[in-house]
Motif scaffolding. Structure first.
Motif, PDB file in Angstrom:
ATOM      1  N   LYS A   3       4.383 -15.980 -23.080  1.00 24.09           N
ATOM      2  CA  LYS A   3       4.837 -17.155 -23.342  1.00 24.09           C
ATOM      3  C   LYS A   3       6.145 -16.947 -24.016  1.00 24.09           C
ATOM      4  CE  LYS A   3       3.880 -21.737 -24.927  1.00 24.09           C
ATOM      5  NZ  LYS A   3       3.270 -22.472 -26.134  1.00 24.09           N
ATOM      6  N   GLU A   4       7.236 -17.680 -23.414  1.00 28.41           N
ATOM      7  CA  GLU A   4       8.553 -17.656 -23.927  1.00 28.41           C
ATOM      8  C   GLU A   4       8.742 -18.789 -24.921  1.00 28.41           C
ATOM      9  OE1 GLU A   4      10.629 -15.261 -23.721  1.00 28.41           O
ATOM     10  OE2 GLU A   4      10.234 -14.204 -22.079  1.00 28.41           O
ATOM     11  N   PRO A   5       9.588 -18.780 -25.700  1.00 27.87           N
ATOM     12  CA  PRO A   5      10.114 -17.602 -26.159  1.00 27.87           C
ATOM     13  C   PRO A   5       9.754 -16.536 -26.993  1.00 27.87           C
ATOM     14  CG  PRO A   5      11.192 -19.108 -27.733  1.00 27.87           C
ATOM     15  CD  PRO A   5      10.016 -19.858 -26.573  1.00 27.87           C
ATOM     16  N   THR A   6       9.702 -15.431 -26.671  1.00 29.05           N
ATOM     17  CA  THR A   6       9.010 -14.307 -27.592  1.00 29.05           C
ATOM     18  C   THR A   6       9.763 -14.088 -28.768  1.00 29.05           C
ATOM     19  OG1 THR A   6       9.950 -12.413 -26.314  1.00 29.05           O
ATOM     20  CG2 THR A   6       7.752 -13.209 -25.644  1.00 29.05           C
ATOM     21  N   ALA A   7       9.329 -13.489 -29.899  1.00 28.69           N
ATOM     22  CA  ALA A   7      10.479 -12.974 -30.800  1.00 28.69           C
ATOM     23  C   ALA A   7      11.488 -12.200 -30.305  1.00 28.69           C
ATOM     24  CB  ALA A   7       9.476 -12.189 -31.950  1.00 28.69           C
ATOM     25  N   ALA A   8      11.336 -11.219 -29.409  1.00 22.11           N
ATOM     26  CA  ALA A   8      12.217 -10.500 -28.947  1.00 22.11           C
ATOM     27  C   ALA A   8      13.343 -11.428 -28.129  1.00 22.11           C
ATOM     28  CB  ALA A   8      11.717  -9.143 -27.709  1.00 22.11           C
ATOM     29  N   THR A   9      12.954 -12.341 -27.130  1.00 17.82           N
ATOM     30  CA  THR A   9      14.004 -13.162 -26.543  1.00 17.82           C
ATOM     31  C   THR A   9      14.870 -13.749 -27.752  1.00 17.82           C
ATOM     32  OG1 THR A   9      12.375 -13.430 -24.779  1.00 17.82           O
ATOM     33  CG2 THR A   9      13.907 -15.144 -24.986  1.00 17.82           C
ATOM     34  N   GLN A  10      14.223 -14.495 -28.500  1.00 20.12           N
ATOM     35  CA  GLN A  10      14.838 -15.103 -29.613  1.00 20.12           C
ATOM     36  C   GLN A  10      15.918 -14.107 -30.351  1.00 20.12           C
ATOM     37  OE1 GLN A  10      11.747 -16.985 -31.793  1.00 20.12           O
ATOM     38  NE2 GLN A  10      12.351 -18.999 -31.074  1.00 20.12           N
ATOM     39  N   ARG A  11      15.535 -12.959 -30.647  1.00 21.29           N
ATOM     40  CA  ARG A  11      16.440 -12.067 -31.314  1.00 21.29           C
ATOM     41  C   ARG A  11      17.538 -11.662 -30.248  1.00 21.29           C
ATOM     42  NH1 ARG A  11      15.352  -5.647 -33.001  1.00 21.29           N
ATOM     43  NH2 ARG A  11      17.364  -5.445 -34.252  1.00 21.29           N
ATOM     44  N   GLN A  54      25.413 -20.885 -19.621  1.00 19.26           N
ATOM     45  CA  GLN A  54      24.512 -21.848 -19.216  1.00 19.26           C
ATOM     46  C   GLN A  54      23.278 -21.686 -19.806  1.00 19.26           C
ATOM     47  OE1 GLN A  54      24.781 -21.547 -15.223  1.00 19.26           O
ATOM     48  NE2 GLN A  54      25.342 -23.798 -14.839  1.00 19.26           N
ATOM     49  N   LEU A  55      22.736 -20.316 -20.026  1.00 20.83           N
ATOM     50  CA  LEU A  55      21.884 -19.758 -20.744  1.00 20.83           C
ATOM     51  C   LEU A  55      21.662 -20.119 -22.449  1.00 20.83           C
ATOM     52  CD1 LEU A  55      19.170 -17.763 -20.940  1.00 20.83           C
ATOM     53  CD2 LEU A  55      20.739 -15.942 -21.333  1.00 20.83           C
ATOM     54  N   GLY A  56      22.835 -20.106 -22.883  1.00 20.73           N
ATOM     55  CA  GLY A  56      22.958 -20.453 -24.195  1.00 20.73           C
ATOM     56  C   GLY A  56      22.341 -22.058 -24.644  1.00 20.73           C
ATOM     57  N   VAL A  57      23.438 -22.721 -23.703  1.00 21.15           N
ATOM     58  CA  VAL A  57      23.001 -24.349 -23.809  1.00 21.15           C
ATOM     59  C   VAL A  57      21.730 -24.667 -23.591  1.00 21.15           C
ATOM     60  CG1 VAL A  57      23.512 -26.406 -22.668  1.00 21.15           C
ATOM     61  CG2 VAL A  57      25.563 -24.809 -22.878  1.00 21.15           C
ATOM     62  N   ARG A  58      20.988 -23.914 -22.573  1.00 23.88           N
ATOM     63  CA  ARG A  58      19.635 -24.206 -22.085  1.00 23.88           C
ATOM     64  C   ARG A  58      18.765 -23.654 -23.088  1.00 23.88           C
ATOM     65  NH1 ARG A  58      16.538 -27.586 -20.904  1.00 23.88           N
ATOM     66  NH2 ARG A  58      14.770 -27.278 -19.501  1.00 23.88           N
ATOM     67  N   ALA A  59      18.833 -22.557 -23.782  1.00 24.18           N
ATOM     68  CA  ALA A  59      17.986 -22.100 -24.612  1.00 24.18           C
ATOM     69  C   ALA A  59      18.005 -23.078 -25.952  1.00 24.18           C
ATOM     70  CB  ALA A  59      18.636 -20.734 -25.045  1.00 24.18           C
ATOM     71  N   ALA A  60      19.299 -23.592 -26.311  1.00 23.16           N
ATOM     72  CA  ALA A  60      19.605 -24.384 -27.260  1.00 23.16           C
ATOM     73  C   ALA A  60      18.833 -25.740 -27.038  1.00 23.16           C
ATOM     74  CB  ALA A  60      20.936 -24.738 -27.559  1.00 23.16           C
ATOM     75  N   GLU A  61      18.967 -26.481 -25.856  1.00 24.94           N
ATOM     76  CA  GLU A  61      18.084 -27.411 -25.411  1.00 24.94           C
ATOM     77  C   GLU A  61      16.673 -27.392 -25.680  1.00 24.94           C
ATOM     78  OE1 GLU A  61      21.211 -29.230 -22.151  1.00 24.94           O
ATOM     79  OE2 GLU A  61      19.520 -28.019 -21.394  1.00 24.94           O
ATOM     80  N   LEU A  62      16.167 -26.234 -25.288  1.00 26.88           N
ATOM     81  CA  LEU A  62      14.752 -26.002 -25.563  1.00 26.88           C
ATOM     82  C   LEU A  62      14.193 -25.471 -26.853  1.00 26.88           C
ATOM     83  CD1 LEU A  62      14.321 -23.960 -22.143  1.00 26.88           C
ATOM     84  CD2 LEU A  62      13.500 -26.219 -22.528  1.00 26.88           C
ATOM     85  N   GLU A  63      15.285 -25.699 -27.683  1.00 26.10           N
ATOM     86  CA  GLU A  63      15.018 -25.001 -29.134  1.00 26.10           C
ATOM     87  C   GLU A  63      14.360 -23.621 -29.272  1.00 26.10           C
ATOM     88  OE1 GLU A  63      12.827 -28.322 -31.016  1.00 26.10           O
ATOM     89  OE2 GLU A  63      14.431 -29.625 -30.679  1.00 26.10           O
ATOM     90  N   TRP A  64      14.912 -22.839 -28.297  1.00 20.01           N
ATOM     91  CA  TRP A  64      14.421 -21.605 -28.348  1.00 20.01           C
ATOM     92  C   TRP A  64      15.237 -20.651 -29.464  1.00 20.01           C
ATOM     93  CZ3 TRP A  64      13.915 -18.691 -23.225  1.00 20.01           C
ATOM     94  CH2 TRP A  64      12.752 -19.265 -22.367  1.00 20.01           C
ATOM     95  N   LEU A  65      16.303 -21.260 -30.012  1.00 21.57           N
ATOM     96  CA  LEU A  65      17.001 -20.533 -31.082  1.00 21.57           C
ATOM     97  C   LEU A  65      16.612 -21.263 -32.509  1.00 21.57           C
ATOM     98  CD1 LEU A  65      20.564 -20.807 -29.414  1.00 21.57           C
ATOM     99  CD2 LEU A  65      19.003 -18.908 -29.546  1.00 21.57           C
ATOM    100  N   ALA A  66      15.735 -22.295 -32.454  1.00 22.27           N
ATOM    101  CA  ALA A  66      15.350 -22.675 -33.626  1.00 22.27           C
ATOM    102  C   ALA A  66      14.734 -21.574 -34.441  1.00 22.27           C
ATOM    103  CB  ALA A  66      14.345 -23.903 -33.488  1.00 22.27           C
TER     104      ALA A  66
END
Length: 80
Positions: A3-11, A54-66
């Motif tokens: 399941k995404e985001p994994t810790a590795a993906t977030q890093r 776009q990857l950064g924007v979408r990741a932020a929208e999905l709160e993957w960077l939280a």
């Protein structure tokens, strides 16, 4: 695939947000440039985007960077 985001993906995403070069990110993650580029391409495909911006924007929208809140101490109650 987990399941995404994994810790590795977030890093990886956090390192990308710093503006570091691919070489510096690969070194920090202890992977080759080729592996780094494959991981980024996989994330772009997963999120249906075509650029790193776009990857950064979408990741932020999905709160993957939280940043996740720290785990609560075992045995500690919320009402104390």
């Amino acid at each position: 695939m987990g399941k995404e985001p994994t810790a590795a993906t977030q890093r990886l995403l956090r390192l990308m947000c710093t503006g570091a070069t691919d070489r510096a990110i690969a070194r920090e993650l202890d992977v080759s440039l080729r592996t780094l580029n494959r991981r980024i391409a996989r994330l772009q495909s997963l999120l249906g985007v075509q650029s790193r911006f776009q990857l950064g924007v979408r990741a932020a929208e999905l709160e993957w960077l939280a940043v996740a809140p720290p785990p609560q101490a075992v045995g500690k109650r919320n009402d104390q």
